[in-house]
Enzyme design. Structure first.
Site, mmCIF file in Angstrom:
data_model
loop_
_atom_site.group_PDB
_atom_site.id
_atom_site.type_symbol
_atom_site.label_atom_id
_atom_site.label_comp_id
_atom_site.label_asym_id
_atom_site.label_seq_id
_atom_site.Cartn_x
_atom_site.Cartn_y
_atom_site.Cartn_z
ATOM 1 N N TYR A 467 0.767 -1.143 -0.160
ATOM 2 C CA TYR A 467 -0.218 0.078 -0.079
ATOM 3 C C TYR A 467 0.873 1.405 0.061
ATOM 4 O O TYR A 467 0.427 2.382 0.506
ATOM 5 C CB TYR A 467 -0.976 0.138 1.284
ATOM 6 C CG TYR A 467 -1.466 -1.246 1.602
ATOM 7 C CD1 TYR A 467 -2.419 -2.173 0.641
ATOM 8 C CD2 TYR A 467 -1.399 -1.793 2.808
ATOM 9 C CE1 TYR A 467 -2.796 -3.472 0.865
ATOM 10 C CE2 TYR A 467 -2.085 -3.280 3.030
ATOM 11 C CZ TYR A 467 -2.745 -3.770 2.097
ATOM 12 O OH TYR A 467 -3.158 -4.978 2.403
ATOM 13 N N HIS A 468 1.963 1.340 -0.546
ATOM 14 C CA HIS A 468 2.510 2.645 -0.808
ATOM 15 C C HIS A 468 3.131 3.044 -2.157
ATOM 16 O O HIS A 468 4.360 3.381 -2.495
ATOM 17 C CB HIS A 468 3.944 2.262 0.110
ATOM 18 C CG HIS A 468 3.895 1.810 1.633
ATOM 19 N ND1 HIS A 468 4.686 0.913 2.067
ATOM 20 C CD2 HIS A 468 2.944 2.134 2.094
ATOM 21 C CE1 HIS A 468 4.482 0.520 3.197
ATOM 22 N NE2 HIS A 468 3.111 1.518 3.627
#
Length: 534
Positions: A467-468
């Site tokens: 999730y980056h």
């Protein structure tokens, strides 16, 4: 058409910070457009409700990737926050800034003003740390940071395993050095999630006359007069509306939707836009390029120990007891961010910086929580911190409501897979330490994995995002893929800036929420300085 000095598109971590700071001056009017809702209910504020958002479409765009060649053609999942606070309203709340070398690296690329010494004051200004002090931490900022209130004894078991496996214990991942294992600090206050919206926007929505917030307002196009951005068109329900920006339009849609809106508005590769019938306003081929993300693998184990969440009679009973405790005390299992422990390690002793990060979770997490299974247990993520692979984002059509095409290009570079193999082995060393081995009942993913070839196979079959995503509106100078300059102004245009994780030239070594808030803080100061001299 309503007019404001600044129109900020996107109420995520960067957008909340820049909109709030600009509106501190009562003489400056700011409109904030957010496609989602206000995100001020219990689903957001209760940490234990995180799974309801990550695994589904509650406050979540829930994007998918295109098939990933490096992952045997699998389609990946990209949850992104939809609502005020953006992804800070649905994430695991881990407070990490990255390594100081990350920002010094940005500066060496020609991005003056973005060295670690330059950005540290903005990290500190944003922060209100209840536990840590000194030269690396702030007090009194809008973003509350503290340790976990879950009281889960597994954290001590994790630290004992780290000692048994001869890993360094790190008390503070955001100080001078990063390497080591430990427990994470979280963006929480009194056991509740503290999103960017709670810190920067919610307190002022009714008290600042110059701050105007529109929710459920999805931007569809930037309005231009020649090369100058003058406003934004957006949809609110069935209505198509326009709003004018007297000074600037500021894009804060994140690594996927900021480039998407630019391309929908005629900013990007002219030939690619022409295929969708979009007239070019300005040819800027770097828009949507340079996508970087942390490829991540998750180990999973069932366990009969009473420390873990899950679908079992004991696990469900623990949840109900936890809800009661949360209502009484704002402590216990419902305050857990799940990823309570972790750390940063070097897969080779000759490395200057850690190249992998761990997130140790107090629940079994399969396919981002979208594949629940009966039983309780735990999991451990390992991700590659500085991947060499580069992906991209592009338009699937000219429909502004259609999701963008997303290609992280995981394992596009073989070196990333090599690092992940080494990270797999290092994480296995921790999980095989006696303290953690004693908790394991069954290994749900890697029980029969022994050889390097088997490790590579299981990685290609299971790796996905942690999730980056960043980098798709790259900040740079003398760079053909640069979209913004070090002041975050879009090249070749006037009155248009990007303020979110998409401006990162290189992915930082860690979670990206705190750095994105820092970007919003710094952007506001740069804009204010320009206003004073204009």
């Amino acid at each position: 058409m309503e007019s404001f000095d600044f129109v900020v598109v996107g109420g995520g971590s960067g957008g909340c910070a820049v909109a709030s700071r600009l509106s501190e001056d009562p003489g400056t009017s700011v409109a904030l457009l957010e496609a989602g809702g206000t995100d001020d209910n219990w689903v957001v504020t209760t940490p234990g409700a995180m799974i309801l958002m990550i695994a589904g479409k509650t406050n979540n765009w829930a994007f998918n990737t295109v098939p990933q060649a490096g992952l045997n053609g699998r389609v990946g999942y990209q949850p992104r926050g939809k609502g005020l606070g953006g992804s800070s309203a649905i994430n695991a709340m881990v407070y990490i800034r990255g390594h100081k070398a990350d920002y010094d690296g940005w500066a060496r690329l020609g991005n003056s003003g973005w060295s670690y010494a330059d950005v540290l004051p903005y990290f500190k200004r944003s922060e209100d740390n209840s536990e840590l002090d000194g030269p690396y931490h702030g007090k009194g900022g809008p973003l509350h940071v503290t340790g976990s209130q879950s009281d889960n004894p597994v954290r001590e078991i994790y630290l004992e395993a780290a000692r048994e496996a001869q890993f360094r214990i790190r008390e503070d991942f955001n100080a001078e050095e990063q390497e080591g294992l430990g427990t994470y600090q979280l963006t929480q206050k009194n056991g509740e999630r503290w999103s960017a919206a709670r810190g920067y926007i919610h307190p002022f929505m009714n008290s600042r006359a110059n701050l105007h917030v529109e929710t459920n307002a999805q931007a569809t196009r930037i309005l231009f007069e020649g090369k100058r951005a003058i406003g934004v068109e957006f949809r609110q329900g069935k209505d198509v509306k326009q709003i004018r920006a007297r000074r600037e339009v500021i894009l804060s849609g994140g690594a996927f939707q900021s480039p998407q809106l630019l391309m929908l508005s005629g900013i990007g590769d002219a030939a690619a836009l022409g295929k969708h019938g979009i007239a070019s306003v300005h040819h800027l081929p770097g828009v949507g390029q340079n996508l970087q993300d942390h490829p991540d693998f998750v180990f999973g184990f069932t366990s009969d120990a009473p420390h873990f969440a899950g679908l079992s009679f004991s696990g469900i009973a623990r949840i109900f007891k936890g809800i009661a405790q949360y209502r009484r005390e704002r402590r216990g299992p419902m305050t857990s961010n799940v990823a309570e422990c972790g750390g940063f390690l070097k897969t080779r002793p000759d490395l200057v910086l850690p190249d992998i990060q761990l997130h140790f979770c107090t629940a079994m997490v399969a396919d981002h929580g979208r594949k629940p299974r009966w039983g309780t247990g735990f999991s451990c993520h390992v991700c590659v911190l500085r991947p060499k692979s580069r992906g991209s984002v592009w338009l699937q059509s000219a429909d502004p409501l259609a999701p963008p095409a997303i290609d992280p290009n995981f394992f596009g570079e073989e070196a990333d897979l090599d690092t992940m193999v080494a990270g797999f082995k290092m994480t296995k060393r921790l999980l095989d330490a006696p303290a953690l081995k004693a908790l394991q009942k069954t290994d749900t993913v890697t029980a029969d994995v022994r050889t390097d070839a088997q490790i590579r196979d299981v990685l290609r079959n299971h790796v996905d995002t942690v999730y980056h995503p960043v980098g798709t509106c790259k900040m740079g100078t003398n760079d053909p893929l640069a979209v913004v300059d070090p002041k975050l102004r879009v090249y070749g245009l006037e009155g248009l800036r990007v303020v979110d994780a998409s401006i990162m030239p290189n992915l930082i070594g860690g979670n990206t929420n705190a750095p994105t808030i820092m970007i919003g803080e710094k952007a506001a100061d740069m804009i204010k300085a320009e206003l004073r001299t204009s």
